[in-house]
Write an enzyme that holds these catalytic residues in place. Structure first.
Site, PDB file in Angstrom:
ATOM      1  CD  GLU A   1      70.244  95.379  61.001  1.00  0.00           C
ATOM      2  OE1 GLU A   1      69.592  94.350  61.283  1.00  0.00           O
ATOM      3  OE2 GLU A   1      69.974  96.130  60.054  1.00  0.00           O
TER       4      GLU A   1
ATOM      5  CD  GLU B   1      69.878  91.856  56.895  1.00  0.00           C
ATOM      6  OE1 GLU B   1      68.772  91.355  56.627  1.00  0.00           O
ATOM      7  OE2 GLU B   1      70.427  91.731  58.013  1.00  0.00           O
TER       8      GLU B   1
HETATM    9  C1  BG6 Z   1      67.691  92.518  59.719  1.00  0.00           C
HETATM   10  C2  BG6 Z   1      67.107  93.793  59.159  1.00  0.00           C
HETATM   11  O1  BG6 Z   1      67.443  91.540  58.779  1.00  0.00           O
HETATM   12  O2  BG6 Z   1      67.134  91.989  60.870  1.00  0.00           O
HETATM   13  C3  BG6 Z   1      66.305  94.621  60.145  1.00  0.00           C
HETATM   14  O3  BG6 Z   1      68.116  94.583  58.552  1.00  0.00           O
HETATM   15  C4  BG6 Z   1      65.500  93.701  61.020  1.00  0.00           C
HETATM   16  O4  BG6 Z   1      65.533  95.514  59.406  1.00  0.00           O
HETATM   17  C5  BG6 Z   1      66.458  92.810  61.790  1.00  0.00           C
HETATM   18  O5  BG6 Z   1      64.613  94.357  61.857  1.00  0.00           O
HETATM   19  C6  BG6 Z   1      65.807  91.923  62.813  1.00  0.00           C
HETATM   20  O6  BG6 Z   1      64.770  91.173  62.254  1.00  0.00           O
HETATM   21  P1  BG6 Z   1      63.324  91.166  62.919  1.00  0.00           P
HETATM   22  O7  BG6 Z   1      62.430  90.460  62.015  1.00  0.00           O
HETATM   23  O8  BG6 Z   1      63.445  90.510  64.230  1.00  0.00           O
HETATM   24  O9  BG6 Z   1      62.951  92.605  63.035  1.00  0.00           O
END
Ligand code: BG6
Length: 469
Positions: A369, A165
């Protein structure tokens, strides 16, 4: 939907899930690990407890056995730069190499493909003190770090991701402390850092191919289709602007080795163009990805921003759209429901995003993700009924299958997250995993691993190669 017959998921599809080092490992100051910016960050809860996270460092064997029980074909994790090279440059920490050797070997024992992110937000603090990504020397530091990774793990790791990211780090750079408070031109500084990251990435991709011609490497930005708030032509222009600034700037460079023209003209207008040294464009063009990995949580919606009117932020998108006067203005999408954390849920947008990326770059795609953060609870009978998570993932996978039927070459799906971990924005009671970790925000409890309902559901889905959703 115009398909009557769906194409199946490929037989060698990488079913798996993701984590990142600073969010799951713990052991932040053990076995010679150096400090990272994430270790030094301000967190709402007790700092020591936060840093224990899910204590995967001491439980990786048990965790990987659970991943294997679910039937994972792949596991996407990140290596902590500071475990390998504690100060960012200089001495290598043998204990760090040993830990990741053990982790990788354990995965291979179960025939789980390691997909390794080289850098997931946790820049060595020693480099940050010298200016971080704003300092051009960090480019060489990263290139050298990547060489150490290839030398030590390249015989077994076939899939590498460069920077997690990068686009979110830049778009939220001021909030993340990427620019110093006394900067005369913070936006230019940010895009200078961005330029350095792009150079570092290109160098790592080139080196990877030189050292291991059969290995595959790619970028890992967060990409989401951008919707115009209406069919007004000026809203379409605004959506193109945000698309270029949020998405294509990063992928056009990674794939084509050139700056996106809309993003470039925007930076020019803002007096934020990066300084480009002689030879930079050649370096950028020399890094060629084999695939595109991307994270997807939701889509973004924008409308035109009128000059003279403040362009507010929208809260619909996970990574809040920061409006920019005269360029775009964040809008929420009335057609979408939201998670309990206020993130818009858009499975169809997932298909749209897969189509957009594949049509533009024609490279194989892997999702690194995607997932639902929620306050999971243990029931009295000891189960965790996260059926809302099953519903979320199922709906996204239905759309992924439609995208495959559209002709998109998707070779893997690694949702966030394999196991509960500490969320980047909201502490550890916001959970994403298939496996529950028994701890609370301020109480580490016993860190016991418990299979959630989604664990059993995902296991069956993998066993049927996506046929039984
Ligand atoms: C992504 C990141 O932006 O979102 C992760 O790569 C992150 O590291 C994930 O945990 C979810 O975001 P959050 O703030 O809910 O943990």
């Amino acid at each position: 939907m115009f398909h009557k017959n769906l194409k199946p998921f490929p037989n060698d599809f990488f079913w798996g899930a993701s984590t990142s080092a600073y969010q799951v490992e713990g052991a932040w100051n053990e076995d010679g690990k150096g400090l990272s910016v994430m270790d030094m960050g301000k967190h709402p809860e007790d700092v020591t407890d936060f840093k224990v996270t899910s204590d995967h460092y001491h439980n990786y064997k048990e965790d990987i056995a659970l991943f294997a029980e679910m039937g994972f074909k792949a596991y996407r994790f990140s290596i902590a730069w500071t475990r390998i090279i504690p100060n960012g440059t200089g001495e290598i920490n043998p204990k760090g190499i040993e830990f990741y050797n053990n982790l990788i070997n354990e995965l291979i024992k179960y025939k789980i493909e390691p997909i390794v992110t080289m850098y997931h937000f946790d820049l060595p603090y020693e480099l940050q003190k010298k200016g971080g990504w704003g300092n051009r020397e960090t480019v060489e530091a990263f290139a050298n770090y990547s060489k150490v990774l290839f030398e030590n793990f390249g015989d077994r790791v076939k899939y590498w991701l460069t920077i997690n990211e990068q686009n979110m780090m830049i778009l939220h750079g001021s909030a993340l402390g990427l620019v110093s408070n006394d900067s005369a031109n913070p936006m230019k500084d940010l895009y200078q850092s961005n330029h350095h990251m792009l150079l570092a990435q290109a160098k790592a991709m080139k080196l990877c191919h030189e050292m291991f011609p059969n290995a595959k490497i790619g970028p890992a930005p967060n990409i989401s289709t951008v919707y115009p708030a209406s069919s007004k032509p000026e809203d379409i222009t605004a959506s193109q602007n945000w698309n270029a600034i949020r998405n294509w700037l990063y992928l056009d460079m990674a794939v084509y080795g050139r700056y996106n023209n809309i993003a470039w003209s925007y930076l020019e207008e803002k007096n934020a163009l990066p300084d480009i040294s002689e030879g930079d464009m050649e370096i950028l063009a020399s890094g060629k990805p084999d695939f595109i990995a991307f994270n997807y949580y939701s889509t973004a919606t924008v409308e035109a921003s009128i000059i003279g009117e403040k362009a507010g932020n929208s809260v619909g998108d996970q990574q809040i759209v920061i409006g920019d006067e005269g360029v775009y203005k964040g809008a929420s999408n009335p057609n979408l429901q939201k998670t309990e954390f206020g993130w818009e849920i858009d499975p169809i947008g997932f298909r749209n995003t897969l189509r957009d990326i594949y049509e533009r770059y024609a490279l194989p795609l892997i999702v690194t993700e995607n997932g639902l953060g929620a306050f999971d609870k243990i029931e009295e009978d000891g189960t965790i009924k996260d059926d809302y998570r099953i519903d979320f993932i199922r709906k996204h996978l239905e759309q992924a299958q439609l995208a495959i039927t559209d002709g998109v070459k998707l070779f893997g799906y690694c949702p966030w997250s394999a196991i509960d971990l500490v969320s980047t924005h909201q502490g550890c009671s916001k959970r994403y995993g298939f496996i529950y970790v028994n701890r609370e925000e301020f109480d580490l409890k016993d860190l016991k691993r418990i299979r959630k309902n989604s664990f059993f559901w995902y296991k069956k889905l993998i066993a049927t190669n996506g046929n039984e959703m």
